[in-house]
Design a protein around this motif. Sequence first.
Motif, mmCIF file in Angstrom:
data_model
loop_
_atom_site.group_PDB
_atom_site.id
_atom_site.type_symbol
_atom_site.label_atom_id
_atom_site.label_comp_id
_atom_site.label_asym_id
_atom_site.label_seq_id
_atom_site.Cartn_x
_atom_site.Cartn_y
_atom_site.Cartn_z
ATOM 1 N N ASP A 1 4.279 0.099 1.777
ATOM 2 C CA ASP A 1 5.071 -0.791 1.232
ATOM 3 C C ASP A 1 4.676 -2.022 2.078
ATOM 4 O O ASP A 1 4.052 -2.041 3.306
ATOM 5 C CB ASP A 1 6.519 -0.496 2.157
ATOM 6 C CG ASP A 1 7.640 -1.380 2.159
ATOM 7 O OD1 ASP A 1 7.220 -2.696 2.409
ATOM 8 O OD2 ASP A 1 8.660 -1.002 1.718
ATOM 9 N N LYS A 2 4.627 -3.172 1.119
ATOM 10 C CA LYS A 2 3.835 -4.468 1.664
ATOM 11 C C LYS A 2 4.550 -5.091 2.694
ATOM 12 O O LYS A 2 3.679 -5.570 3.840
ATOM 13 C CB LYS A 2 3.894 -5.359 0.347
ATOM 14 C CG LYS A 2 2.632 -6.096 0.208
ATOM 15 C CD LYS A 2 2.910 -6.934 -1.044
ATOM 16 C CE LYS A 2 1.801 -7.787 -1.114
ATOM 17 N NZ LYS A 2 2.114 -8.782 -2.587
ATOM 18 N N GLU A 3 5.665 -4.966 3.028
ATOM 19 C CA GLU A 3 6.468 -5.461 4.225
ATOM 20 C C GLU A 3 6.193 -4.848 5.582
ATOM 21 O O GLU A 3 6.242 -5.425 6.354
ATOM 22 C CB GLU A 3 8.017 -5.743 3.833
ATOM 23 C CG GLU A 3 8.176 -6.559 2.970
ATOM 24 C CD GLU A 3 9.801 -6.546 2.837
ATOM 25 O OE1 GLU A 3 10.665 -6.287 3.467
ATOM 26 O OE2 GLU A 3 10.570 -7.349 1.826
ATOM 27 N N ARG A 4 5.979 -3.530 5.489
ATOM 28 C CA ARG A 4 5.721 -2.870 6.727
ATOM 29 C C ARG A 4 4.387 -2.475 6.804
ATOM 30 O O ARG A 4 3.988 -1.898 8.047
ATOM 31 C CB ARG A 4 6.606 -1.394 6.615
ATOM 32 C CG ARG A 4 7.958 -1.622 6.456
ATOM 33 C CD ARG A 4 8.785 -0.221 6.559
ATOM 34 N NE ARG A 4 8.554 0.400 5.304
ATOM 35 C CZ ARG A 4 8.036 1.626 5.460
ATOM 36 N NH1 ARG A 4 8.111 2.297 6.620
ATOM 37 N NH2 ARG A 4 7.653 2.416 4.430
ATOM 38 N N ALA A 5 3.426 -2.626 6.032
ATOM 39 C CA ALA A 5 1.977 -2.279 6.102
ATOM 40 C C ALA A 5 1.035 -3.184 6.575
ATOM 41 O O ALA A 5 1.272 -4.327 6.370
ATOM 42 C CB ALA A 5 1.413 -1.816 4.771
ATOM 43 N N ASN A 6 -0.127 -2.825 7.213
ATOM 44 C CA ASN A 6 -0.811 -3.649 7.772
ATOM 45 C C ASN A 6 -2.393 -3.074 6.862
ATOM 46 O O ASN A 6 -2.899 -2.025 7.286
ATOM 47 C CB ASN A 6 -1.080 -3.606 9.214
ATOM 48 C CG ASN A 6 -2.615 -4.205 9.945
ATOM 49 O OD1 ASN A 6 -3.518 -4.543 9.165
ATOM 50 N ND2 ASN A 6 -2.248 -4.747 10.958
ATOM 51 N N LEU A 7 -2.598 -3.997 6.100
ATOM 52 C CA LEU A 7 -3.719 -3.625 4.818
ATOM 53 C C LEU A 7 -4.880 -3.208 5.597
ATOM 54 O O LEU A 7 -5.611 -2.100 5.565
ATOM 55 C CB LEU A 7 -3.953 -4.564 3.877
ATOM 56 C CG LEU A 7 -4.791 -4.060 2.769
ATOM 57 C CD1 LEU A 7 -4.473 -2.858 2.032
ATOM 58 C CD2 LEU A 7 -4.843 -5.437 1.647
ATOM 59 N N ALA A 8 -5.528 -3.979 6.612
ATOM 60 C CA ALA A 8 -6.782 -3.966 7.301
ATOM 61 C C ALA A 8 -6.701 -2.408 8.069
ATOM 62 O O ALA A 8 -7.804 -1.764 8.112
ATOM 63 C CB ALA A 8 -7.168 -5.096 8.094
ATOM 64 N N MET A 9 -5.600 -2.116 8.758
ATOM 65 C CA MET A 9 -5.498 -0.880 9.473
ATOM 66 C C MET A 9 -5.328 0.297 8.751
ATOM 67 O O MET A 9 -6.026 1.130 8.583
ATOM 68 C CB MET A 9 -4.120 -0.949 10.385
ATOM 69 C CG MET A 9 -4.328 -2.069 11.714
ATOM 70 S SD MET A 9 -5.924 -1.670 12.473
ATOM 71 C CE MET A 9 -5.474 -0.135 13.493
ATOM 72 N N ALA A 10 -4.699 0.127 7.569
ATOM 73 C CA ALA A 10 -4.860 1.245 6.463
ATOM 74 C C ALA A 10 -6.014 1.407 5.971
ATOM 75 O O ALA A 10 -6.309 2.576 6.030
ATOM 76 C CB ALA A 10 -3.911 0.826 5.550
ATOM 77 N N ARG A 11 -6.783 0.715 5.534
ATOM 78 C CA ARG A 11 -8.256 0.905 5.098
ATOM 79 C C ARG A 11 -9.090 1.182 6.123
ATOM 80 O O ARG A 11 -9.763 2.487 5.873
ATOM 81 C CB ARG A 11 -8.954 -0.671 4.787
ATOM 82 C CG ARG A 11 -8.421 -0.923 3.488
ATOM 83 C CD ARG A 11 -9.046 -2.395 3.067
ATOM 84 N NE ARG A 11 -10.479 -2.070 2.696
ATOM 85 C CZ ARG A 11 -11.355 -2.785 2.892
ATOM 86 N NH1 ARG A 11 -11.440 -3.779 3.691
ATOM 87 N NH2 ARG A 11 -12.556 -2.447 2.730
ATOM 88 N N HIS A 12 -9.012 0.868 7.409
ATOM 89 C CA HIS A 12 -9.620 1.649 8.790
ATOM 90 C C HIS A 12 -9.229 3.193 8.872
ATOM 91 O O HIS A 12 -10.143 4.013 8.909
ATOM 92 C CB HIS A 12 -9.229 0.899 9.918
ATOM 93 C CG HIS A 12 -9.695 1.650 11.298
ATOM 94 N ND1 HIS A 12 -11.289 1.532 11.560
ATOM 95 C CD2 HIS A 12 -9.118 2.237 12.023
ATOM 96 C CE1 HIS A 12 -11.318 2.121 12.701
ATOM 97 N NE2 HIS A 12 -9.907 2.620 12.914
ATOM 98 N N TYR A 13 -8.024 3.381 8.925
ATOM 99 C CA TYR A 13 -7.495 4.873 8.831
ATOM 100 C C TYR A 13 -7.894 5.910 7.847
ATOM 101 O O TYR A 13 -8.489 6.697 8.084
ATOM 102 C CB TYR A 13 -6.124 4.898 9.095
ATOM 103 C CG TYR A 13 -5.289 4.435 10.513
ATOM 104 C CD1 TYR A 13 -5.800 4.930 11.467
ATOM 105 C CD2 TYR A 13 -4.336 3.586 10.612
ATOM 106 C CE1 TYR A 13 -5.650 4.479 12.888
ATOM 107 C CE2 TYR A 13 -3.927 2.971 11.762
ATOM 108 C CZ TYR A 13 -4.358 3.477 12.821
ATOM 109 O OH TYR A 13 -4.113 3.211 13.963
ATOM 110 N N LEU A 14 -7.947 5.188 6.654
ATOM 111 C CA LEU A 14 -8.124 5.960 5.589
ATOM 112 C C LEU A 14 -10.022 6.555 5.531
ATOM 113 O O LEU A 14 -10.149 7.338 5.021
ATOM 114 C CB LEU A 14 -8.297 5.042 4.164
ATOM 115 C CG LEU A 14 -6.723 5.594 3.420
ATOM 116 C CD1 LEU A 14 -6.721 4.775 1.999
ATOM 117 C CD2 LEU A 14 -6.468 6.734 3.384
ATOM 118 N N LYS A 15 -10.495 5.431 6.012
ATOM 119 C CA LYS A 15 -12.104 5.527 6.442
ATOM 120 C C LYS A 15 -12.133 6.865 7.256
ATOM 121 O O LYS A 15 -13.279 7.744 7.218
ATOM 122 C CB LYS A 15 -12.846 4.469 6.642
ATOM 123 C CG LYS A 15 -14.125 4.380 6.840
ATOM 124 C CD LYS A 15 -14.758 2.925 7.145
ATOM 125 C CE LYS A 15 -16.299 3.339 7.260
ATOM 126 N NZ LYS A 15 -16.947 1.804 7.617
#
Length: 123
Positions: A101-115
């Motif tokens: 969800d774009k309003e609740r997500a931090n894209l940079a952190m999501a990429r970091h966690y997926l890695k």
Amino acid sequence: MANTETSLKEALSIDGAIGAALVDYTSGMALGTLGGGKELDLNVAAAGNTDVVRAKVRAMEMLGLGDEIEDILITLGRQYHLIRLLKGRGTNGLFLYLALDKERANLAMARHYLKRIESELEL
């Protein structure tokens, strides 16, 4: 080392996560899914995003880039769709898919966690 279920649970714990899947892009089949529901059919998303990955891999080959895809980001009006191609042992042809969800997500952190999830995943 984490298995598929544990990895998907970790992905779904990322702020703003709507759904997550582990996908085999040679077949288009989801090997595991978590979340989604009425707003997002993860099996349909797995098949559709397989086409995206295949197209990008073909384009890179035609361009002779000689590089690897880390992730692919699709930005929608209300969501981010993040595709992380896996590189570890036994993961060739697989990707992690995460809808946020774009309003609740931090894209940079999501990429970091997926890695990080990728590095811990063992199949």
